[in-house]
Design a protein around this motif. Structure first.
Motif, short mmCIF file in Angstrom:
data_model
loop_
_atom_site.label_atom_id
_atom_site.label_comp_id
_atom_site.label_asym_id
_atom_site.label_seq_id
_atom_site.Cartn_x
_atom_site.Cartn_y
_atom_site.Cartn_z
N LYS A 173 21.74 5.42 28.88
CA LYS A 173 22.36 5.08 27.60
C LYS A 173 21.54 4.12 26.75
O LYS A 173 21.74 4.02 25.54
CB LYS A 173 23.76 4.52 27.82
N GLN A 174 20.58 3.40 27.36
CA GLN A 174 19.78 2.45 26.59
C GLN A 174 18.92 3.17 25.54
O GLN A 174 18.50 2.55 24.55
CB GLN A 174 18.89 1.62 27.52
N TYR A 175 18.67 4.47 25.74
CA TYR A 175 17.85 5.21 24.79
C TYR A 175 18.57 5.44 23.46
O TYR A 175 17.91 5.61 22.42
CB TYR A 175 17.42 6.55 25.37
N VAL A 176 19.88 5.48 23.48
CA VAL A 176 20.63 5.71 22.25
C VAL A 176 21.48 4.51 21.85
O VAL A 176 22.05 4.50 20.76
CB VAL A 176 21.54 6.96 22.39
N ASN A 177 21.59 3.55 22.72
CA ASN A 177 22.38 2.35 22.43
C ASN A 177 21.44 1.15 22.40
O ASN A 177 21.43 0.32 23.30
CB ASN A 177 23.46 2.16 23.50
N ASN A 178 20.64 1.08 21.33
CA ASN A 178 19.68 0.00 21.21
C ASN A 178 19.86 -0.74 19.90
O ASN A 178 20.58 -0.28 19.00
CB ASN A 178 18.23 0.51 21.34
N SER A 179 19.23 -1.87 19.78
CA SER A 179 19.47 -2.76 18.64
C SER A 179 19.01 -2.15 17.32
O SER A 179 19.64 -2.38 16.28
CB SER A 179 18.75 -4.10 18.87
N VAL A 180 17.95 -1.35 17.33
CA VAL A 180 17.46 -0.75 16.08
C VAL A 180 18.46 0.25 15.53
O VAL A 180 18.82 0.21 14.34
CB VAL A 180 16.10 -0.08 16.31
N LEU A 181 18.94 1.14 16.40
CA LEU A 181 19.94 2.12 15.95
C LEU A 181 21.23 1.44 15.53
O LEU A 181 21.86 1.85 14.53
CB LEU A 181 20.20 3.14 17.07
N ARG A 182 21.64 0.41 16.25
CA ARG A 182 22.87 -0.30 15.88
C ARG A 182 22.71 -0.98 14.52
O ARG A 182 23.65 -1.01 13.72
CB ARG A 182 23.23 -1.33 16.95
N PHE A 183 21.53 -1.54 14.26
CA PHE A 183 21.30 -2.21 12.97
C PHE A 183 21.42 -1.21 11.82
O PHE A 183 22.10 -1.48 10.83
CB PHE A 183 19.92 -2.87 12.95
N PHE A 184 20.76 -0.05 11.96
CA PHE A 184 20.83 0.92 10.87
C PHE A 184 22.21 1.56 10.76
O PHE A 184 22.63 1.95 9.66
CB PHE A 184 19.73 1.96 11.02
N GLY A 185 22.92 1.65 11.87
CA GLY A 185 24.31 2.07 11.78
C GLY A 185 25.16 1.05 11.03
O GLY A 185 26.05 1.40 10.26
N TYR A 186 24.84 -0.22 11.23
CA TYR A 186 25.54 -1.34 10.59
C TYR A 186 25.41 -1.29 9.07
O TYR A 186 26.36 -1.59 8.34
CB TYR A 186 24.97 -2.63 11.15
N PHE A 227 23.64 12.94 21.98
CA PHE A 227 23.73 11.48 21.94
C PHE A 227 24.92 10.98 22.76
O PHE A 227 24.83 9.95 23.44
CB PHE A 227 23.84 10.99 20.49
N LEU A 228 26.03 11.70 22.70
CA LEU A 228 27.21 11.28 23.45
C LEU A 228 27.01 11.44 24.95
O LEU A 228 27.42 10.58 25.74
CB LEU A 228 28.43 12.08 22.99
N VAL A 229 26.37 12.53 25.35
CA VAL A 229 26.10 12.75 26.77
C VAL A 229 25.14 11.69 27.30
O VAL A 229 25.37 11.09 28.36
CB VAL A 229 25.55 14.17 27.01
N VAL A 230 24.07 11.45 26.55
CA VAL A 230 23.11 10.42 26.98
C VAL A 230 23.75 9.04 26.93
O VAL A 230 23.54 8.21 27.83
CB VAL A 230 21.85 10.46 26.10
N GLY A 231 24.57 8.80 25.92
CA GLY A 231 25.19 7.49 25.76
C GLY A 231 26.23 7.17 26.81
O GLY A 231 26.64 6.00 26.93
N THR A 232 26.67 8.16 27.57
CA THR A 232 27.62 7.92 28.66
C THR A 232 26.96 8.13 30.02
O THR A 232 27.65 8.36 31.01
CB THR A 232 28.84 8.86 28.53
N SER A 233 25.64 8.05 30.04
CA SER A 233 24.91 8.24 31.29
C SER A 233 24.15 6.96 31.63
O SER A 233 24.21 5.96 30.91
CB SER A 233 23.91 9.39 31.13
N VAL A 234 23.39 7.01 32.70
CA VAL A 234 22.59 5.85 33.11
C VAL A 234 21.43 5.61 32.15
O VAL A 234 20.79 4.56 32.20
CB VAL A 234 22.06 6.04 34.54
#
Length: 333
Positions: free
Chosen positions: A233-246, A224-231
């Motif tokens: 990153k939208q695959y792991v930094n999206n509104s659904v994941l952020r909501f459930f993290g919230y 997740f960290l490697v993908v999240g720091t790549s081009v």
């Protein structure tokens, strides 16, 4: 049921992720003033309000004994067996482990140089499985997944990732480490299956099964960290994941209680809704209703209760913006 039997490993992911996040916070702030006050104040405001509200609910709804709630008040839910008290609410044992980590770990991070800290963590990852073998030998496996000193290697694994990604690691090295971790754990599990590595009721499994799960989740976190720091990153930094993290903390606290209340309601008023192995559709109905209710309650808790206390973090223990901007992982191209 078979489809839910592997659900327990989610706690190991929680420990690896917590070790990574908390150690990262401590590493990034240990040279700043008010190190201890800032950490403990911010953690208390984040964790304690919802936690103690849950204890109050469990008491009012008669869902746990007074003895269990008393021990849980002091974050001893994972040590109830020592006091002859039944485990009254399963999710609280892992929060007890987490709180023990919060209490002791800041001082260790503060006092040890980064290299010494990494060596200490590696030793933990080696010694904890040895402790599990001793516990299995004399305790027949009871408590292997509860006691802080028998699960601390998950926190240590995540902490090692935090240290690794604060070195000048290059992306190719991070990717290689990710795939190595993701492949190593299943390979060892497959090789050790005939020798009992897949069950904690056998000696080998009691010793190293949790270690393999921790390694796999370390790779999962790295992915997740490697993908999240790549081009991508939208695959792991999206509104659904952020909501459930919230709302994730609230969901973890409340979901087990909602399951209990659903079962009590079905047993008392609507027996046709009681799930069973012979009626998988009812298991799915139960899961969907409980998941929706837990999500809603967690969101309400976060917005109406937890946020009130979280706003106090910047009043009593502010984070300087410059420090926030400097924090994070150091994967280089």
């Amino acid at each position: 049921m078979l489809v839910t039997q592997a659900g327990w490993i989610g706690v190991n992911l929680f420990f690896v992720l917590s070790g990574f996040l908390i150690t990262g916070i401590l590493l990034d702030s240990r040279n700043r003033p008010h190190y201890y006050r800032r950490f403990y104040t911010r953690r208390a405001l984040r964790i304690l309000p919802a936690y103690y509200l849950l204890l109050l609910l469990l008491g009012l709804l008669h869902q746990a004994s007074a003895a269990f709630l008393g021990l849980s008040f002091f974050y001893l839910a994972n040590l109830t067996r020592f006091f002859g008290v039944a485990m009254g609410y399963g999710p609280l044992w892992s929060l007890a482990v987490e709180e023990h980590f919060y209490i002791f770990w800041p001082a260790i991070v503060f006092k040890l140089r980064t290299r010494s800290l990494a060596i200490f963590l590696v030793l933990l990852c080696v010694l904890v499985p040895i402790a599990r073998t001793i516990a299995f030998r004399y305790d027949h496996g009871q408590g292997l997944g509860w006691y802080t000193w028998l699960v601390a290697d998950g926190l240590a694994t995540g902490s090692l990732i935090a240290i690794l990604l604060r070195t000048e690691i290059r992306r190719k090295q991070a990717i290689a480490a990710t795939w190595l971790l993701l492949a190593l754990a299943p390979a060892v599990a497959l090789a050790g299956a005939p020798f009992g590595i897949l069950t904690v009721r056998r000696f080998l499994g009691a010793a190293v099964q949790y270690s393999l799960v921790n390694l796999f989740f370390a790779g999962f976190l790295m992915l997740f960290l490697v993908v999240g720091t790549s081009v991508r990153k939208q695959y792991v930094n999206n509104s659904v994941l952020r909501f459930f993290g919230y709302i994730s903390y609230g969901v973890y606290l409340i979901h087990f209680l909602v399951f209990r209340l659903y079962d009590l309601f079905a047993e008392t008023y609507w027996p046709a809704l009681e799930p069973s192995a012979a009626h998988f559709s009812l298991v799915c109905v139960r899961f969907v209703i409980v998941a929706a209710a837990s999500t809603g309650l967690a969101y309400v808790s976060r917005k109406s209760i937890e946020e009130r206390f979280l706003r106090l973090k910047d009043r009593f223990a502010p984070e300087r913006q410059a420090a926030v901007e400097r924090s994070g992982i150091g994967i280089r191209e």
